[in-house]
Design a protein around this motif. Structure first.
Motif, short mmCIF file in Angstrom:
data_model
loop_
_atom_site.label_atom_id
_atom_site.label_comp_id
_atom_site.label_asym_id
_atom_site.label_seq_id
_atom_site.Cartn_x
_atom_site.Cartn_y
_atom_site.Cartn_z
N GLU A 1 65.64 41.98 27.00
CA GLU A 1 65.85 43.42 27.08
C GLU A 1 65.72 44.07 25.70
O GLU A 1 65.14 45.15 25.57
N ARG A 2 66.28 43.42 24.68
CA ARG A 2 66.18 44.00 23.34
C ARG A 2 64.74 43.99 22.86
O ARG A 2 64.28 44.97 22.24
N ALA A 3 64.03 42.90 23.10
CA ALA A 3 62.64 42.83 22.66
C ALA A 3 61.81 43.94 23.32
O ALA A 3 61.01 44.61 22.65
N ASN A 4 62.02 44.14 24.63
CA ASN A 4 61.28 45.20 25.34
C ASN A 4 61.66 46.58 24.82
O ASN A 4 60.80 47.45 24.62
N ALA A 5 62.97 46.80 24.61
CA ALA A 5 63.43 48.10 24.14
C ALA A 5 62.92 48.38 22.73
O ALA A 5 62.54 49.51 22.40
N GLU A 6 62.93 47.36 21.88
CA GLU A 6 62.44 47.55 20.51
C GLU A 6 60.95 47.89 20.51
O GLU A 6 60.49 48.71 19.70
N LYS A 7 60.22 47.28 21.44
CA LYS A 7 58.78 47.56 21.54
C LYS A 7 58.56 49.02 21.95
O LYS A 7 57.73 49.74 21.37
N LYS A 8 59.34 49.47 22.97
CA LYS A 8 59.20 50.85 23.44
C LYS A 8 59.68 51.84 22.38
O LYS A 8 59.06 52.90 22.16
N ALA A 9 60.80 51.52 21.70
CA ALA A 9 61.32 52.40 20.67
C ALA A 9 60.36 52.53 19.51
O ALA A 9 60.19 53.61 18.93
N SER A 10 59.71 51.41 19.18
CA SER A 10 58.72 51.45 18.09
C SER A 10 57.56 52.37 18.44
O SER A 10 57.09 53.15 17.60
N ALA A 11 57.10 52.31 19.71
CA ALA A 11 56.01 53.19 20.15
C ALA A 11 56.44 54.65 20.09
O ALA A 11 55.67 55.53 19.66
N LEU A 12 57.70 54.94 20.50
CA LEU A 12 58.21 56.31 20.43
C LEU A 12 58.31 56.80 18.99
O LEU A 12 57.98 57.96 18.69
N GLN A 13 58.74 55.92 18.10
CA GLN A 13 58.86 56.30 16.69
C GLN A 13 57.49 56.64 16.10
O GLN A 13 57.35 57.61 15.34
N LYS A 14 56.49 55.85 16.44
CA LYS A 14 55.14 56.12 15.93
C LYS A 14 54.63 57.46 16.44
O LYS A 14 54.02 58.24 15.70
N GLN A 15 54.88 57.71 17.75
CA GLN A 15 54.45 58.99 18.32
C GLN A 15 55.19 60.16 17.68
O GLN A 15 54.60 61.21 17.40
N ALA A 16 56.51 59.94 17.41
CA ALA A 16 57.30 60.98 16.76
C ALA A 16 56.79 61.27 15.36
O ALA A 16 56.76 62.42 14.91
N ASP A 17 56.35 60.20 14.65
CA ASP A 17 55.79 60.40 13.30
C ASP A 17 54.53 61.26 13.34
O ASP A 17 54.33 62.13 12.48
N LYS A 18 53.70 61.02 14.35
CA LYS A 18 52.46 61.81 14.47
C LYS A 18 52.79 63.27 14.76
O LYS A 18 52.21 64.19 14.16
N LEU A 19 53.74 63.51 15.70
CA LEU A 19 54.08 64.87 16.06
C LEU A 19 54.81 65.59 14.92
O LEU A 19 54.68 66.81 14.75
N GLY A 20 55.58 64.81 14.15
CA GLY A 20 56.36 65.41 13.08
C GLY A 20 55.50 66.02 12.00
O GLY A 20 55.97 66.87 11.23
N ALA A 21 54.27 65.58 11.90
CA ALA A 21 53.36 66.12 10.89
C ALA A 21 52.94 67.55 11.22
O ALA A 21 52.43 68.27 10.36
N LYS A 22 53.14 67.94 12.47
CA LYS A 22 52.77 69.30 12.89
C LYS A 22 54.05 70.12 13.07
O LYS A 22 54.96 69.73 13.81
N ALA A 23 54.09 71.26 12.42
CA ALA A 23 55.28 72.10 12.47
C ALA A 23 55.62 72.54 13.88
O ALA A 23 56.79 72.63 14.26
N THR A 24 54.62 72.75 14.71
CA THR A 24 54.83 73.24 16.07
C THR A 24 55.40 72.15 16.98
O THR A 24 55.89 72.44 18.07
N LYS A 25 55.31 70.89 16.54
CA LYS A 25 55.77 69.76 17.37
C LYS A 25 57.06 69.13 16.83
O LYS A 25 57.45 68.04 17.26
#
Length: 542
Positions: A268-292
Motif C-alpha cells: 500500500e505504501r509503495a503504491n501510494a508513494e508512486k501515486k503521490a510522486s506523480a501528483l507532486q510532479k503534476q503540481a510542479d508543472k502547474l505551479g509554474a503557471k500563476a493561473t494554476k
C-alpha cells in the motif's frame, strides 16, 4: 473482566501505545499472549492493566478478581513461611494462626479464659472450613509441588529461600487464589514471564493449567511453545506505530497473519508513494503557471493526505550489539574460593565449597532450585560474606564482572545514564554514550528511571555495564532471562567469543552450549567434575 478505554501509555516523553476506544479488553476465556520486542511496552502495559500504575491517558475498568505476577516480584513479610505466603491468598494463614493462639489458651488452667478461647476457636474453625479448610491446605501444597517447591521448603521463612524459590512461591500464591485446582475460575490472571526459574516438568504442568483456565489471561513470555499451546488471542505491541494489533487466533497462526499484514502495508505504501510522486510532479508543472497555483496547491495537499493516511510500515527491529569486554590481563589463577559456607539461621545452604577460577576457564554451576547457585555467585562477587573462616583469595589482576539474576546491581530510582556512570566511573563519557547506543539506549531513554525498564531492557543495561568493565572473570546468573529471541542469540554469540573466565548459572541449554564449559560445579555440595554432555539433562532442572 478488564476493559481499557482510550488507553495511552508513555514513559517519559516516549509514547509506547495508543489504543483508542475499547480496543483492548479481556473477557473470561480469553487467553491472550502480549508480544512485541523488548522495550515495546509489554511490562508497562501489564502493570497498568493490573492497577499497579496509572496510564498517561484513558482509563482501565476492572471487574472481578485479578491475580498479577510481576516480572520482578517483591514479597512483603520475608519472615513469613512459604506455606503461609501461599495460604494468605485466601486468608487461611491468619485464620490458622488465630486457631493456634486460641488452642494454646484452651490448654491453660483458667476456666473463664478457656471457655472464651473455645468459643473463639469454634468461630475460627467455621471460618477455616468455609475457606476450604484442610482440603485447601492440601491443594496449596499440591500446587507448590507441581511448581517444584518441595514440602521441606514450605515451612521455611521466605528470607531463607533463593530468588527462584521465592518467585515460584509468588506464582503458587496467585494460582491458589485463582482456582480450586481444576482450572475453573473467573479470576483474570496477568502473568509476566511466569516460567522464569521453572524446570521443564513445572513448565509442562503450568502450560496445562493455563490452557484449561476459564477466566481471563494475559501472558508475557519468550517461551514460544507456551504461547502456542496456551493462547487463543494475541496482542502485538508495535513499537514503530505505538499501536496494538489484536489477532483472534493462536500464536502460530498470528505469526503468519502478521507477516501478511506487514506485506500489505509495504504494498500500500509503495503504491501510494508512486501515486503521490506523480501528483507532486503534476503540481510542479502547474505551479509554474500563476493561473494554476490553486490547483497545484490542492494536488500537493492530496499527495500529503495520501501518505499520512497510510499505516506505518514496520521496519526491521533494531538489535542491540551485545558483546562481553576485552579482558584485562591477569595471573594464571585470578580467583580462588576456599571453604565458602552459607547459613540462614540454623538452615544450611552449603558448607566448605572450594573453587579455583583459572585465566580463561569456563565453568557452569548446576543444582536444584534452592541449592545455593545464586548465593555462590554472590559470595564470589563479594556481594555477600561467607559464614565461617572461608573466603576469596584474589589473584594478580583480578577484575570481576557480576551479572545479577534479579538485576540487584541496578538502582531503579536512578536513570539509565546515572546507573551506567556509577557502574563505570573511570570510563570516558562519550565512550559510555556510544556503548549505550549499541545496547539501544539513547536520547530520552538515557533519562528514563531504570525501575520503569522492562526485564529485557534491564538485562541489556546490566550487560552494557559489564562491557565497559574490562572484567577478566565474569559471574553470570541467568543472563538470558527476559530476553527476546534476537537479543538472546546476541548474548550466546558474546559467550562464544569472550576470552576471559566465566562462571555461569543458567537453566538455558543454549547458553551452556555457547559457553562450551570445561568444568561443572554441582551444588549444594560443591562437587567439581570435568564437563560431559551427560550433565545437559540437569541444566533444565537447575
Amino acid at each position: 473482566m478488564i476493559v481499557a478505554n482510550d488507553l495511552e501509555v508513555r514513559v517519559g516523553a516516549r509514547t509506547l501505545l495508543q489504543a483508542p476506544g475499547h480496543h483492548l479488553r479481556v473477557q473470561p476465556g480469553d487467553r491472550i499472549g502480549l508480544v512485541g520486542r523488548n522495550g515495546a511496552g509489554k511490562t508497562t502495559t501489564m502493570r497498568i492493566l493490573a492497577g499497579e500504575t496509572e496510564p498517561y491517558g484513558g482509563s482501565v475498568t476492572v471487574s472481578g478478581e485479578v491475580g498479577y505476577l510481576p516480572q520482578d516480584s517483591r514479597e512483603g513479610n520475608i519472615e513469613q513461611t512459604a506455606r503461609n505466603r501461599v495460604l494468605s491468598a485466601r486468608g487461611l494463614d491468619e485464620v490458622r494462626a488465630g486457631m493456634k493462639r486460641q488452642q494454646a489458651l484452651m490448654e491453660e488452667g483458667n476456666e473463664k479464659k478457656r471457655d472464651k478461647a473455645i468459643e473463639k476457636f469454634s468461630r475460627l474453625e467455621e471460618r477455616y472450613h468455609a475457606l476450604g479448610g484442610y482440603e485447601a491446605d492440601s491443594e496449596a501444597a499440591q500446587i507448590c509441588d507441581n511448581l517444584g517447591l518441595e514440602e521441606r521448603i514450605l515451612d521455611q521463612p521466605l528470607k531463607t529461600l533463593s530468588g527462584g524459590q521465592r518467585r515460584r512461591v509468588e506464582l503458587a500464591q496467585i494460582l491458589f487464589a485463582a482456582t480450586n485446582g481444576s482450572g475453573k475460575s473467573e479470576t483474570t490472571l496477568l502473568l509476566d514471564e511466569p516460567t522464569n526459574h521453572l524446570d521443564a516438568d513445572s513448565i509442562s504442568w503450568l502450560r496445562s493449567f493455563l490452557a484449561r483456565h476459564e477466566g481471563g489471561l494475559i501472558l508475557i513470555s519468550h517461551d514460544v511453545d507456551l504461547l502456542d499451546k496456551v493462547c487463543n488471542k494475541i496482542w502485538y505491541l508495535d513499537a514503530v506505530r505505538a499501536e496494538a494489533d489484536v489477532y483472534n487466533m493462536s500464536f502460530a497462526k498470528y505469526k503468519d497473519a502478521r507477516a501478511l499484514d506487514e506485506a500489505r502495508r509495504r504494498r500500500e505504501r509503495a503504491n501510494a508513494e508512486k501515486k503521490a510522486s506523480a501528483l507532486q510532479k503534476q503540481a510542479d508543472k502547474l505551479g509554474a503557471k500563476a493561473t494554476k497555483a490553486a490547483a497545484s496547491k490542492q494536488m500537493r495537499a492530496r499527495a500529503e493526505r495520501m501518505l499520512n493516511e497510510l499505516d506505518e510500515v514496520r521496519v526491521a527491529d533494531k538489535v542491540a550489539h551485545i558483546s562481553f569486554p576485552t579482558p584485562d590481563p591477569c595471573g594464571k589463577t585470578p580467583m580462588q574460593a576456599k571453604g565458602l559456607t552459607k547459613m540462614y539461621g540454623s538452615l544450611e545452604v552449603f558448607v566448605g565449597v572450594d573453587l579455583a577460577i583459572d585465566r580463561g576457564s569456563r565453568v557452569v554451576v548446576l543444582g536444584y532450585n534452592g541449592a545455593g547457585k545464586t548465593t555462590l555467585l554472590k559470595l564470589l562477587a563479594g556481594v555477600e560474606r561467607t559464614d565461617g573462616e572461608g573466603g576469596i583469595v584474589t589473584g594478580h589482576g583480578l577484575k570481576i564482572g557480576y551479572f545479577a539474576q534479579e538485576h540487584d546491581t541496578i538502582d531503579g530510582d536512578k536513570s539509565v545514564w546515572q546507573n551506567t556512570i556509577e557502574a563505570c566511573p573511570d570510563a570516558d563519557e562519550q565512550d559510555l554514550r556510544s556503548l549505550l547506543g549499541a545496547f539501544m539506549f539513547s536520547g530520552d531513554k538515557l533519562e528514563q528511571p531504570a525501575g520503569t525498564l522492562s526485564g529485557g531492557e534491564k538485562t541489556r543495561l546490566a550487560l552494557a555495564s559489564l562491557v565497559s568493565s574490562r572484567a577478566n572473570v565474569l559471574l553470570l546468573d541467568e543472563p538470558t532471562n527476559n530476553l527476546d529471541p534476537i537479543s538472546r542469540e546476541q548474548v550466546l554469540d558474546a559467550l562464544k567469543t569472550y576470552t576471559g573466565a566465566v562462571v555461569l548459572v543458567t537453566h538455558d541449554p543454549g547458553a551452556v552450549k555457547a559457553l562450551e564449559p570445561e568444568r561443572v560445579i554441582i551444588m549444594p555440595d560443591g562437587d567439581e567434575d570435568m564437563w560431559s554432555d551427560d550433565y545437559m539433562e540437569l541444566v533444565e532442572l537447575a
